[in-house]
Scaffold this active site. Structure first.
Site, PDB file in Angstrom:
ATOM      1  N   GLN A  20      42.832  48.161  35.950  1.00 35.68           N
ATOM      2  CA  GLN A  20      43.802  47.191  35.440  1.00 35.68           C
ATOM      3  C   GLN A  20      44.246  47.490  34.010  1.00 35.68           C
ATOM      4  OE1 GLN A  20      41.198  43.740  36.987  1.00 35.68           O
ATOM      5  NE2 GLN A  20      43.255  42.904  37.062  1.00 35.68           N
ATOM      6  N   ARG A  77      32.693  42.846  28.762  1.00 35.68           N
ATOM      7  CA  ARG A  77      32.443  43.284  30.139  1.00 35.68           C
ATOM      8  C   ARG A  77      33.604  44.165  30.583  1.00 35.68           C
ATOM      9  NH1 ARG A  77      33.759  40.549  35.595  1.00 35.68           N
ATOM     10  NH2 ARG A  77      32.672  41.944  37.057  1.00 35.68           N
ATOM     11  N   HIS A 120      34.655  47.850  40.393  1.00 34.00           N
ATOM     12  CA  HIS A 120      35.677  46.803  40.310  1.00 34.00           C
ATOM     13  C   HIS A 120      36.896  47.285  41.090  1.00 34.00           C
ATOM     14  CE1 HIS A 120      36.941  43.098  37.816  1.00 34.00           C
ATOM     15  NE2 HIS A 120      37.888  43.297  38.700  1.00 34.00           N
ATOM     16  N   ASN A 164      31.753  43.949  41.675  1.00 33.29           N
ATOM     17  CA  ASN A 164      32.592  42.805  41.315  1.00 33.29           C
ATOM     18  C   ASN A 164      33.226  42.225  42.583  1.00 33.29           C
ATOM     19  OD1 ASN A 164      34.196  41.210  39.201  1.00 33.29           O
ATOM     20  ND2 ASN A 164      35.781  42.018  40.544  1.00 33.29           N
ATOM     21  N   GLU A 165      32.993  40.960  42.828  1.00 29.17           N
ATOM     22  CA  GLU A 165      33.663  40.196  43.878  1.00 29.17           C
ATOM     23  C   GLU A 165      33.684  40.911  45.225  1.00 29.17           C
ATOM     24  OE1 GLU A 165      37.319  38.400  42.660  1.00 29.17           O
ATOM     25  OE2 GLU A 165      36.360  37.418  40.980  1.00 29.17           O
ATOM     26  N   ASN A 291      32.000  34.666  38.909  1.00 32.56           N
ATOM     27  CA  ASN A 291      33.428  34.605  38.578  1.00 32.56           C
ATOM     28  C   ASN A 291      33.963  33.296  39.166  1.00 32.56           C
ATOM     29  OD1 ASN A 291      32.957  37.165  37.670  1.00 32.56           O
ATOM     30  ND2 ASN A 291      34.411  38.206  39.022  1.00 32.56           N
ATOM     31  N   TYR A 293      37.251  30.495  39.162  1.00 34.43           N
ATOM     32  CA  TYR A 293      38.631  30.194  38.783  1.00 34.43           C
ATOM     33  C   TYR A 293      39.083  28.801  39.195  1.00 34.43           C
ATOM     34  CZ  TYR A 293      39.213  34.946  37.222  1.00 34.43           C
ATOM     35  OH  TYR A 293      39.078  36.129  36.525  1.00 34.43           O
ATOM     36  N   GLU A 366      33.576  35.951  34.758  1.00 38.53           N
ATOM     37  CA  GLU A 366      35.035  35.799  34.677  1.00 38.53           C
ATOM     38  C   GLU A 366      35.428  34.338  34.777  1.00 38.53           C
ATOM     39  OE1 GLU A 366      37.562  38.082  37.285  1.00 38.53           O
ATOM     40  OE2 GLU A 366      36.240  39.832  37.145  1.00 38.53           O
ATOM     41  N   TRP A 412      38.346  35.884  31.323  1.00 31.28           N
ATOM     42  CA  TRP A 412      39.234  36.855  31.968  1.00 31.28           C
ATOM     43  C   TRP A 412      40.647  36.561  31.523  1.00 31.28           C
ATOM     44  CZ3 TRP A 412      38.524  41.307  34.421  1.00 31.28           C
ATOM     45  CH2 TRP A 412      39.684  41.931  34.889  1.00 31.28           C
ATOM     46  N   GLU A 419      47.811  42.968  37.310  1.00 28.34           N
ATOM     47  CA  GLU A 419      47.205  41.908  38.114  1.00 28.34           C
ATOM     48  C   GLU A 419      47.388  42.187  39.605  1.00 28.34           C
ATOM     49  OE1 GLU A 419      45.059  39.594  37.665  1.00 28.34           O
ATOM     50  OE2 GLU A 419      45.264  39.037  39.769  1.00 28.34           O
ATOM     51  N   TRP A 420      46.840  43.352  40.032  1.00 30.39           N
ATOM     52  CA  TRP A 420      46.785  43.713  41.457  1.00 30.39           C
ATOM     53  C   TRP A 420      48.140  43.567  42.153  1.00 30.39           C
ATOM     54  CZ3 TRP A 420      42.862  46.589  41.050  1.00 30.39           C
ATOM     55  CH2 TRP A 420      41.733  46.213  40.312  1.00 30.39           C
TER      56      TRP A 420
HETATM   57  N1  LIG Z   1      40.003  32.656  48.955  1.00 31.87           N
HETATM   58  N2  LIG Z   1      40.507  33.002  47.995  1.00 31.87           N
HETATM   59  N3  LIG Z   1      40.933  33.265  47.074  1.00 31.87           N
HETATM   60  C1  LIG Z   1      41.713  33.790  46.089  1.00 31.87           C
HETATM   61  C2  LIG Z   1      41.471  35.221  46.106  1.00 31.87           C
HETATM   62  C3  LIG Z   1      41.843  35.853  44.831  1.00 31.87           C
HETATM   63  C4  LIG Z   1      40.685  35.761  43.864  1.00 31.87           C
HETATM   64  N4  LIG Z   1      40.919  36.727  42.798  1.00 31.87           N
HETATM   65  C5  LIG Z   1      40.012  36.890  41.876  1.00 31.87           C
HETATM   66  O1  LIG Z   1      38.979  36.274  41.839  1.00 31.87           O
HETATM   67  C6  LIG Z   1      40.336  37.916  40.829  1.00 31.87           C
HETATM   68  C7  LIG Z   1      39.298  38.363  39.957  1.00 31.87           C
HETATM   69  C8  LIG Z   1      39.201  39.851  39.681  1.00 31.87           C
HETATM   70  O2  LIG Z   1      37.864  40.226  39.356  1.00 31.87           O
HETATM   71  C9  LIG Z   1      40.116  40.297  38.525  1.00 31.87           C
HETATM   72  O3  LIG Z   1      40.245  41.702  38.560  1.00 31.87           O
HETATM   73  C10 LIG Z   1      41.472  39.609  38.651  1.00 31.87           C
HETATM   74  O4  LIG Z   1      42.385  40.120  37.690  1.00 31.87           O
HETATM   75  C11 LIG Z   1      41.239  38.115  38.438  1.00 31.87           C
HETATM   76  C12 LIG Z   1      42.549  37.324  38.399  1.00 31.87           C
HETATM   77  O5  LIG Z   1      43.176  37.374  39.651  1.00 31.87           O
HETATM   78  C13 LIG Z   1      40.321  37.542  39.489  1.00 31.87           C
END
Ligand SMILES: N=[N+]=NCCCCNC(=O)[C@@H]1[C@H]2[C@H](O)[C@@H](O)[C@H](O)[C@@H](CO)[C@@H]12
Length: 459
Positions: A20, A77, A120, A164-165, A291, A293, A366, A412, A419-420
């Protein structure tokens, strides 16, 4: 002086990830990752954007670390780029490791503690070509990669996170296809989820050497049914199971929740787990990253697509376990991602994890928010982001008062970044980046957060 003080030694940091922010995707021998491939595939990322340049952190790391230090952060991080360290997923690229040695030395010079995430989401493309995370061997390749990185950096990096996630990497990458590698197979997604956890289990013991601490960073949600009808309660059970308990039970108890295993049976999950796997996975962490949100508010809806918007192209194909579940807005304010602002959900998650999985030190690895930012008079007044972070830190403060062993918080993100699926269309940074000039502008939230860090607490 802080009126709502945090424990002595609390880690006040910000988080980023290699694909990213780094750019320089072919420099010094870096190989391709699945995100390089995905982002260069038409129709996968808004406006056809990609991480080729990102925010040029590979070149500007010293400037960025100096800014962290001047603001007052005491932790950072970041993630290591697997294809920078092992192009093609094998061997050792010394020049790639050297970048992270330079980065860590700058951090230590500034009195900033490094927290390194090994994965990640930027899997070497060649490993995806060999099957990717649905292929069990990828977990063993990850353990080798972890060993290489740890040998090079563990004299200076003492806090390591494996994955990560894993929910996102598995269910968005292989289930809905909204993330790299963009596949849409529930069977592949559940295989990937298990192998990501197996990768953690294989690497964790190796990462403890040289007095290091190891963790993982799942994304957890508070989950609430829209009503107490049987159907809605079951929808909430299913989402809480797959999003939270599947990962928490595996990582912290060495077991999978029976109800979730049953939910995943149609996707062949039983065939994925081999004898001994869960003993390898469970109980290895010295700390757990969380993490957080937002909250999921869910209802049973046979016509629902089962998707939360995770990209502008969010596919209608549900991730396994989310079939006929609708994710609804409960009327709270939302961020620019459309995610509800719910700091109470953070307190709920923290107290729940501390109660149900006791005596595991916790970090918020995060937490943050995207909002539309505007530069005016050379600054960025991002009061909404500041308010979001303050409210979530207040929830952390309350959780600590309730006995939660919370050791740190990472906003974060440090910088606006890629942003993906949204490309550069969503800004999460404490620091604004002008993508034309790469100029960095600390937002109001950055100055405020730095003061909180220096005073170790909220006013
Ligand atoms: N069910 N459901 N849900 C929603 C799925 C999307 C969840 N996205 C995250 O948690 C990503 C995490 C990531 O580590 C970071 O690389 C991203 O930039 C952040 C912001 O987007 C967050």
């Amino acid at each position: 002086m802080a009126t709502r003080g945090f424990p002595e030694g609390f880690a006040w940091g910000a988080a980023t990830a290699s694909y990213q922010i780094e750019g320089s995707v072919t420099a010094d021998g870096r190989g391709a990752s699945i995100w390089d491939t995905f982002a260069h595939t038409p129709g996968k990322v808004l406006n056809g954007e990609n991480g080729d340049v990102a925010v040029d952190h590979y070149a500007r790391y010293a400037e960025d670390v100096a800014l962290m230090g001047s603001l007052g952060l005491n932790a950072y991080r970041f993630s290591l780029s697997w294809p920078r360290i092992q192009p093609g997923g094998r061997g050792v690229n010394g020049a790639g490791l050297d970048f992270y040695k330079r980065l860590v030395d700058e951090l230590l010079e500034q009195g900033i503690t490094p927290y390194a995430t090994l994965y990640h989401w930027d899997l070497p493309q060649e490993l995806q070509d060999a099957g990717g995370w649905p292929e069990r061997d990828t977990a063993y390749r990850f353990a080798e990669y972890a060993q290489v990185a740890h040998e090079a950096l563990s004299d200076r990096v003492k806090h390591w996170m494996t994955v990560n996630e894993p929910w996102c990497a598995a269910f968005l990458g292989y289930g809905s296809g909204d993330h790299a590698p963009g596949l849409r197979s529930s069977a592949q997604a559940v295989r990937a989820a298990h192998h990501l956890l197996l990768a953690h289990g294989l690497a964790a013991p190796l990462l403890k050497a040289n007095d290091c601490l190891v963790g993982a960073a799942p994304n957890l949600y508070a989950v609430t049914p829209v009503s107490d009808s049987e159907a809605d309660l079951d929808a909430a059970r299913r989402i809480d199971g797959l999003q939270n308990r599947f990962f928490l039970d595996a990582l912290l108890r060495g077991s999978y929740p029976e109800d979730v295993v049953a939910d995943l049976e149609p996707f062949g999950f039983a065939d994925v787990v081999q004898p001994g796997d869960l003993d390898l996975i469970g109980g290895k962490v010295d700390f757990l990253g969380i993490n957080y949100y937002s909250r999921h508010t869910v209802s049973a809806d046979p016509d629902a697509a089962g998707m939360v918007a995770t990209s502008p192209f969010a596919s209608a194909s549900p991730w396994p376990g989310a079939e006929s579940v609708a994710f609804v807005n409960a009327g709270r304010p939302v961020t620019d991602m459309g995610w509800e602002v719910d700091p109470g959900g953070l307190h709920e998650i923290l107290t729940r994890v501390a109660k149900e999985y006791p005596s595991v030190p916790l970090y918020i690895t995060e937490n943050g928010a995207a909002y539309v930012d505007t530069v005016a008079d050379g600054g960025v007044d991002d009061q909404e982001r500041l308010d979001y972070i303050e409210a979530h830190l207040a929830a952390c403060h309350d959780a600590i008062a309730d006995g939660v062993p919370l050791k740190g918080y990472f906003a974060w993100s440090f910088l606006d970044n890629f942003e993906w699926g949204w490309g550069y269309g969503k800004r999460f940074g404490l620091v604004y980046v002008d993508y034309e000039t790469q100029v960095r502008i600390p937002k109001s939230s950055a100055h405020w957060y730095g003061r909180v860090a220096r005073h170790n607490g909220l006013s």
